[in-house]
Design an enzyme around this catalytic site. Structure first.
Site, PDB file in Angstrom:
ATOM      1  N   GLU A 353      29.149  26.603  64.522  1.00 17.85           N
ATOM      2  CA  GLU A 353      30.150  25.938  65.350  1.00 17.85           C
ATOM      3  C   GLU A 353      30.377  24.508  64.874  1.00 17.85           C
ATOM      4  O   GLU A 353      31.472  23.961  65.017  1.00 17.85           O
ATOM      5  CB  GLU A 353      29.727  25.955  66.827  1.00 17.85           C
ATOM      6  CG  GLU A 353      30.884  25.706  67.784  1.00 17.85           C
ATOM      7  CD  GLU A 353      30.530  25.995  69.230  1.00 17.85           C
ATOM      8  OE1 GLU A 353      30.920  27.067  69.730  1.00 17.85           O
ATOM      9  OE2 GLU A 353      29.853  25.163  69.862  1.00 17.85           O
ATOM     10  N   HIS A 384      11.028  45.018  58.101  1.00 18.92           N
ATOM     11  CA  HIS A 384      11.283  46.451  58.225  1.00 18.92           C
ATOM     12  C   HIS A 384      12.743  46.724  58.588  1.00 18.92           C
ATOM     13  O   HIS A 384      13.070  47.820  59.047  1.00 18.92           O
ATOM     14  CB  HIS A 384      10.340  47.052  59.268  1.00 18.92           C
ATOM     15  CG  HIS A 384       8.899  46.881  58.901  1.00 18.92           C
ATOM     16  ND1 HIS A 384       8.213  47.791  58.123  1.00 18.92           N
ATOM     17  CD2 HIS A 384       8.017  45.876  59.165  1.00 18.92           C
ATOM     18  CE1 HIS A 384       6.969  47.363  57.943  1.00 18.92           C
ATOM     19  NE2 HIS A 384       6.832  46.206  58.568  1.00 18.92           N
ATOM     20  N   LYS A 512      40.460  31.793  73.771  1.00 20.08           N
ATOM     21  CA  LYS A 512      40.479  31.531  75.215  1.00 20.08           C
ATOM     22  C   LYS A 512      41.914  31.456  75.739  1.00 20.08           C
ATOM     23  O   LYS A 512      42.223  31.986  76.806  1.00 20.08           O
ATOM     24  CB  LYS A 512      39.741  30.218  75.521  1.00 20.08           C
ATOM     25  CG  LYS A 512      38.238  30.305  75.349  1.00 20.08           C
ATOM     26  CD  LYS A 512      37.504  29.177  76.045  1.00 20.08           C
ATOM     27  CE  LYS A 512      37.761  27.828  75.430  1.00 20.08           C
ATOM     28  NZ  LYS A 512      36.877  26.778  75.960  1.00 20.08           N
TER      29      LYS A 512
END
EC number: 5.3.1.9
Length: 546
Positions: A353, A384, A512
């Protein structure tokens, strides 16, 4: 801050030429038996940073330091610490460092010392924590608080959640819960676990208008009132981390229980502020202060240590070398400590960000790489899962391995086994395994080379994979604070050199805006045709299926 295109500096050109030296990590170690001694730094004998397993030599570091100097790092650092408005696109200072300024040296913004206000909020937080933790604060039925729900998103959630998990060995009797996602499932599952009589809800929103946070806060309010049916109870079960006193009071929260912070505190750097109230409640205020002290100690190191000894700057410069000259696109943060299981997610936001920008400080698109993709999981789980690609894939993925020398849970030989993997992985990534070694292992196992010739190439590791090893004496509030601040300053240094603004986040706005336009369209059954064909098709199918 100066506006300097890094690609136009003499150091950048020299680094481009230096890249042709094709430095090889195994060869660098073979040529210098004392390489570790020259390529590690130690912070207060509590954090050791080994950067020797990178494809760098003294010339690389000298040129990278020259790059930092040519890009005005020293003056930019002072500009940040002294309260200059280095967040130019929002006309704000950047002063998360003032929140943990344990020296109380004045820090001026527009000629005003911010430290008295910082200390006043800290004192208010301390008093509040003491009342909640001691049980003297009572809920609407006279019972003490047992559970705390922190409702926030982004920096109002990731930081407090990461820290309370990382410092779980220091937690008190209060049960902490974090709700961030606007998906109703998140808050529904948390509310199932708690009793309204003994629950405190912290609503973390600077403006008290953040959609996700206020949606969740209103749901929590309805849940409380369904149990008590008395609006005055809200004041006994809610507190606000906000600056909007009018909206806080309208919600039903006593503004005496509103904890302020300032526009010079960026969300992803806000855990040091009132946003950290959940940390202080979970760990006790003295441990929150120790967290601040660790960060302050790293701030002092970053601000005063010469560039050759400066840990955040060194990590930042090596990161720039790996991404802009060696072609890495990602960085993995790999903590060998289960308590740090949210550390990579926290700095995924912190880095991506901050430095995920394509426009330089001059307003023009940049021509170099800016922030990397940051990701990771705790070891040994990651071994793994995705280490296969790091070891034998076609991508160059620099890794930071982080581990404590001392564990909070000395169970059998668990920690020795954990750390043996921590040490082994960086050795394996650096040095790999040659074809000759693979063949020798087969011979030692009694195999005929002719019989295994086909399998040999698949067991070869090329090595020469860059890593940093960060060994912490023990994860404590102090060392965690220092570790977080170290990565914060690394991000800052890279942003300065990339010639971008690291402290805005305009990239979160467009989605947004569009969501606010789409929401009313979802509240009826009409067929939608106001978007592109893909978005129209998705919305219409959603309406048909719901």
């Amino acid at each position: 801050m100066q506006n300097i295109n890094p690609t136009q500096t003499a150091a950048w050109s020299a680094l481009e030429q230096h890249k042709a030296d094709n430095l090889n990590i195994p060869q660098l170690f073979a040529e210098d038996a004392n390489r570790f001694d020259k390529y590690h730094l130690n912070f207060e004998q509590q954090i050791l940073v080994d950067f020797s397993k990178n494809a760098i030599n003294q010339k690389t570091l000298e040129l990278l330091r020259q790059l930092a100097n040519e890009c005005g790092l020293a003056s930019a650092t002072e500009a940040m610490f002294s309260g200059q408005k280095i967040n130019r696109t929002e006309n704000r200072a950047v002063l998360h460092t003032a929140l943990r300024n344990r020296s109380n040296t004045p820090v001026l913004v527009d000629g005003k010392d911010v430290m008295p206000e910082v200390n006043a909020v800290l004192a208010k937080m301390k008093d509040f924590c003491e009342r909640i933790i001691s049980g003297s604060w009572k809920g609407y039925t006279g019972k003490a608080i047992t559970d705390v729900i922190n409702i926030g998103i982004g920096g109002s959630d990731l930081g407090p959640y990461m820290v309370t998990e990382a410092l779980r060995p220091y937690k008190n009797h209060l049960n902490m819960h974090f709700v961030s996602n606007v998906d109703g499932t998140h808050i529904a599952e948390v509310l199932k676990k708690v009793n309204p009589e003994t629950t405190l809800v912290l609503v973390a929103s600077k403006t008290f208008t953040t959609q996700e946070t206020m949606t969740n806060a209103l749901t929590a309010r309805e849940w409380l009132l369904a149990a008590v049916k008395d609006e005055s109870a809200v004041a006994k079960h809610f507190a606000a981390l906000s600056t909007n006193a009018k909206e806080v009071a309208k919600f039903g929260i006593d503004t005496a229980n509103m904890f302020e912070f300032w526009d010079w505190v960026g969300g992803r750097y806000s855990l040091w502020s009132a946003i950290g109230l959940s940390i202080a409640l979970s760990l006790g205020f003295e441990n929150f202060e120790a967290l601040l002290s660790g960060a302050h100690a790293m701030d002092n190191h970053f601000r005063t240590a010469p560039i050759e000894k400066n840990i955040p700057t060194t990590l930042a410069l090596i990161g720039i070398w790996n991404s802009n000259f060696l072609g890495a696109e990602t960085e993995a943060l790999l903590p060998y400590d289960q308590y740090l299981h949210r550390f990579a997610a926290y700095f995924q936001q912190g880095n991506m960000e901050s430095n995920g920008k394509f426009v330089g400080r001059d307003g023009s698109p940049v021509t170099h790489q800016t922030g990397p993709i940051v990701w990771g999981e705790p070891g040994t789980n990651g071994q793994h899962a995705f280490y296969q690609l790091i070891h034998q894939g076609t991508k160059l993925i620099p890794c930071d391995f982080i581990a404590p020398a001392q564990t909070h849970n000395p169970v059998g030989d668990h920690h020795a086994k954990l750390l043996s993997n921590f040490f082994a992985q960086t050795e394996a990534l650096a040095f790999g395994k040659s074809k000759e070694t693979v063949e020798a292992e087969f011979v030692a196992a009694g195999k005929n080379l002719a019989d295994v010739a086909e399998i040999v190439p698949f067991k070869v590791f090329t090595g020469n994979k860059p890593t940093n090893s960060i060994l912490v004496q023990k994860i404590t509030p102090f060392t965690l604070g220092a570790l977080i601040a170290m990565y914060e300053h690394k991000i800052f240094v890279q942003g300065v050199i990339f010639n971008i603004y690291s402290f805005d986040q305009w990239g979160v706005e467009l989605g947004k805006q569009l969501a606010n336009r789409i929401l009313p369209e979802l509240q009826n059954a009409e067929k939608i045709s106001s978007h592109d064909s893909s978005t129209n098709g998705l919305i219409n199918q959603f309406k048909a299926w719901r």
